[in-house]
Design an enzyme around this catalytic site. Structure first.
Site, PDB file in Angstrom:
ATOM      1  N   SER A  44      -6.391  60.556  14.221  1.00  0.00           N
ATOM      2  CA  SER A  44      -6.946  59.321  14.778  1.00  0.00           C
ATOM      3  C   SER A  44      -8.468  59.322  14.769  1.00  0.00           C
ATOM      4  O   SER A  44      -9.117  60.361  14.875  1.00  0.00           O
ATOM      5  CB  SER A  44      -6.455  59.142  16.223  1.00  0.00           C
ATOM      6  OG  SER A  44      -6.914  60.206  17.043  1.00  0.00           O
ATOM      7  N   SER A  89      -3.710  51.455  41.248  1.00  0.00           N
ATOM      8  CA  SER A  89      -4.998  51.156  40.647  1.00  0.00           C
ATOM      9  C   SER A  89      -6.007  52.122  41.244  1.00  0.00           C
ATOM     10  O   SER A  89      -6.079  52.275  42.471  1.00  0.00           O
ATOM     11  CB  SER A  89      -5.409  49.714  40.946  1.00  0.00           C
ATOM     12  OG  SER A  89      -6.706  49.454  40.446  1.00  0.00           O
ATOM     13  N   ASN A 110     -13.383  63.899  16.371  1.00  0.00           N
ATOM     14  CA  ASN A 110     -13.859  65.036  17.167  1.00  0.00           C
ATOM     15  C   ASN A 110     -13.846  66.337  16.372  1.00  0.00           C
ATOM     16  O   ASN A 110     -14.810  67.119  16.409  1.00  0.00           O
ATOM     17  CB  ASN A 110     -12.983  65.207  18.413  1.00  0.00           C
ATOM     18  CG  ASN A 110     -13.078  64.032  19.364  1.00  0.00           C
ATOM     19  OD1 ASN A 110     -14.037  63.266  19.341  1.00  0.00           O
ATOM     20  ND2 ASN A 110     -12.066  63.875  20.200  1.00  0.00           N
ATOM     21  N   PHE A 147      -3.580  54.505  24.814  1.00  0.00           N
ATOM     22  CA  PHE A 147      -4.164  54.511  23.482  1.00  0.00           C
ATOM     23  C   PHE A 147      -3.711  53.264  22.730  1.00  0.00           C
ATOM     24  O   PHE A 147      -2.514  53.019  22.590  1.00  0.00           O
ATOM     25  CB  PHE A 147      -3.743  55.769  22.721  1.00  0.00           C
ATOM     26  CG  PHE A 147      -4.491  55.975  21.425  1.00  0.00           C
ATOM     27  CD1 PHE A 147      -5.665  56.702  21.399  1.00  0.00           C
ATOM     28  CD2 PHE A 147      -4.021  55.434  20.244  1.00  0.00           C
ATOM     29  CE1 PHE A 147      -6.361  56.892  20.209  1.00  0.00           C
ATOM     30  CE2 PHE A 147      -4.700  55.614  19.052  1.00  0.00           C
ATOM     31  CZ  PHE A 147      -5.875  56.346  19.036  1.00  0.00           C
ATOM     32  N   GLN A 207      -0.327  64.625  21.093  1.00  0.00           N
ATOM     33  CA  GLN A 207       0.118  63.478  21.897  1.00  0.00           C
ATOM     34  C   GLN A 207       1.273  62.701  21.289  1.00  0.00           C
ATOM     35  O   GLN A 207       2.034  62.056  22.002  1.00  0.00           O
ATOM     36  CB  GLN A 207      -1.059  62.514  22.143  1.00  0.00           C
ATOM     37  CG  GLN A 207      -2.224  63.121  22.878  1.00  0.00           C
ATOM     38  CD  GLN A 207      -3.348  63.500  21.946  1.00  0.00           C
ATOM     39  OE1 GLN A 207      -3.102  63.951  20.818  1.00  0.00           O
ATOM     40  NE2 GLN A 207      -4.585  63.334  22.386  1.00  0.00           N
ATOM     41  N   GLN A 208       1.430  62.758  19.987  1.00  0.00           N
ATOM     42  CA  GLN A 208       2.477  61.970  19.343  1.00  0.00           C
ATOM     43  C   GLN A 208       3.862  62.602  19.464  1.00  0.00           C
ATOM     44  O   GLN A 208       4.853  61.982  19.072  1.00  0.00           O
ATOM     45  CB  GLN A 208       2.144  61.727  17.867  1.00  0.00           C
ATOM     46  CG  GLN A 208       0.954  60.795  17.638  1.00  0.00           C
ATOM     47  CD  GLN A 208       1.227  59.374  18.111  1.00  0.00           C
ATOM     48  OE1 GLN A 208       1.886  59.152  19.119  1.00  0.00           O
ATOM     49  NE2 GLN A 208       0.684  58.401  17.405  1.00  0.00           N
ATOM     50  N   GLY A 212      -5.017  76.405  28.328  1.00  0.00           N
ATOM     51  CA  GLY A 212      -5.982  75.932  29.313  1.00  0.00           C
ATOM     52  C   GLY A 212      -6.911  77.049  29.763  1.00  0.00           C
ATOM     53  O   GLY A 212      -7.469  77.800  28.950  1.00  0.00           O
ATOM     54  N   GLY A 221      -9.333  70.464  23.286  1.00  0.00           N
ATOM     55  CA  GLY A 221      -8.386  71.001  22.317  1.00  0.00           C
ATOM     56  C   GLY A 221      -8.826  70.753  20.885  1.00  0.00           C
ATOM     57  O   GLY A 221      -8.658  71.621  20.009  1.00  0.00           O
ATOM     58  N   ASP A 222      -9.385  69.582  20.622  1.00  0.00           N
ATOM     59  CA  ASP A 222      -9.896  69.280  19.280  1.00  0.00           C
ATOM     60  C   ASP A 222     -11.003  70.257  18.903  1.00  0.00           C
ATOM     61  O   ASP A 222     -11.062  70.748  17.767  1.00  0.00           O
ATOM     62  CB  ASP A 222     -10.449  67.853  19.229  1.00  0.00           C
ATOM     63  CG  ASP A 222      -9.406  66.801  19.556  1.00  0.00           C
ATOM     64  OD1 ASP A 222      -8.209  67.073  19.361  1.00  0.00           O
ATOM     65  OD2 ASP A 222      -9.798  65.711  20.017  1.00  0.00           O
TER      66      ASP A 222
END
Length: 322
Positions: A8, A36, A52, A116, A171-172, A224, A255-256
């Site tokens: 992406s 909210s 990134n 996203f 994420q996918q 992490g 992570g990227d």
């Protein structure tokens, strides 16, 4: 040779909530959640997985090939990446959609709630890796979170062309079924996940850890604050701790950054351990910065931090790639 980064490309809208999401979530009311959060800050930054990773590789003098689909609003972003060593000739410009948007709120625990909007990203499926391979000598294609159809097509094209690829579904994974997840990792030279994604991958595919190992080469699982676990082709396990942070500002893109540093290191001849140490350094620079591409690399400072975290020998071996 060139590392292509297919994933992406987006604009990030990053917000901070001065509290804990956990305090507002009621376990017996999650079926009716309606919340909210009043945030303190909004930062609009360049982002996306491919953007990134490519930016970080550019700062490490790797000249990556960016592969993805964007809108006509990409011109300023493109100029920024090219000024920082990224080849954008693999980017498709849509004539009907805007560049993707990532909207994310982070709380005091570094927990995140995000949405996203894909926009032009959906057209990434129209990019052909074979066409890019005719113009570039591709050493590796990293296939990260993107339009799911693009991820599947680019993975298959790499297999057909015999081009090594790294699988980074991240994420996918939530959008993929088990068979699709197996298609994405089958034959991968590298498999990247975080700890949660690794568990989700096993659940979705129904594969055991040993069965996944038969599909991939090197498995890299980020943990992490607990560092990273790497399992080599022969089953040898390497664990590397993090570079201690000076402060925690924003976890988006960490992570990227690790992936960029790790792949730059390993394709540059470093061992798995040293590659992970370089990745951990780049990751902490992002963690300490608001925005995924606002950090810079100071060689002397980087060597000092590597020495403190991993010792002088590690810093000396990593130094040529800085």
């Amino acid at each position: 040779m060139t590392i292509a980064v297919s994933a992406s490309i987006a604009t990030d809208h990053l917000m901070r909530f001065p509290g804990r999401f956990a305090d507002a979530l009621l376990a017996d009311q999650l079926d009716h959640v309606s919340l909210s959060f009043l945030v303190d800050d909004l930062q609009i930054r360049r982002g996306g997985v491919a953007g990134n990773i490519a930016y970080a590789m550019g700062l490490l003098n790797r000249t990556p090939l960016l592969v993805g689909a964007v809108g006509a609003d990409f011109a300023e972003y493109r100029a920024w990446l090219e000024a920082n060593g990224v080849d954008c000739s693999g980017v498709k410009i849509s004539d009907r959609a805007h560049t993707a948007r990532f909207v994310c709120t982070t709380d005091d625990d570094m927990a995140q709630i995000a949405s996203f909007y894909p926009g032009a990203m959906s057209e990434a499926r129209d990019i052909n890796i074979g066409d890019l391979a005719e113009e570039h000598e591709l050493e590796l294609v990293l296939i990260g979170a993107n339009d799911p159809e693009a991820m599947l097509r680019h993975t298959q094209q790499c297999r057909e062309l015999g081009i090594p690829f790294a699988a980074d579904p991240s994420q996918q994974l939530a959008r993929l079924d088990g068979d699709q997840a197996i298609q994405l990792i089958d034959g991968a030279a590298y498999l990247f996940t975080n700890k949660y994604e690794w568990a989700l991958l096993l659940q979705k595919t129904g594969l055991s850890e040993e069965e996944v190992a038969r599909h991939v080469g090197i498995r890299v699982t980020t943990l992490g604050a607990n560092g990273v676990q790497i399992v080599d082709r022969d089953g040898t396990e390497v664990r590397v701790s993090v570079v201690p942070e000076t402060n925690k500002v924003e976890p988006t893109g960490v992570g990227d950054a690790f992936r960029a540093g790790f792949l730059t290191g390993h394709t540059g001849g470093l061992s798995l351990e040293r590659s992970a140490q370089l990745g951990s350094l780049i990751a902490v620079l992002v963690l300490e910065t608001m925005g995924t591409q606002e950090w810079t690399l100071n060689k002397d400072d980087a060597l000092e931090r590597l020495t403190k975290a991993y010792g002088l020998e590690a810093a000396d071996e990593i130094k040529p790639l800085l």
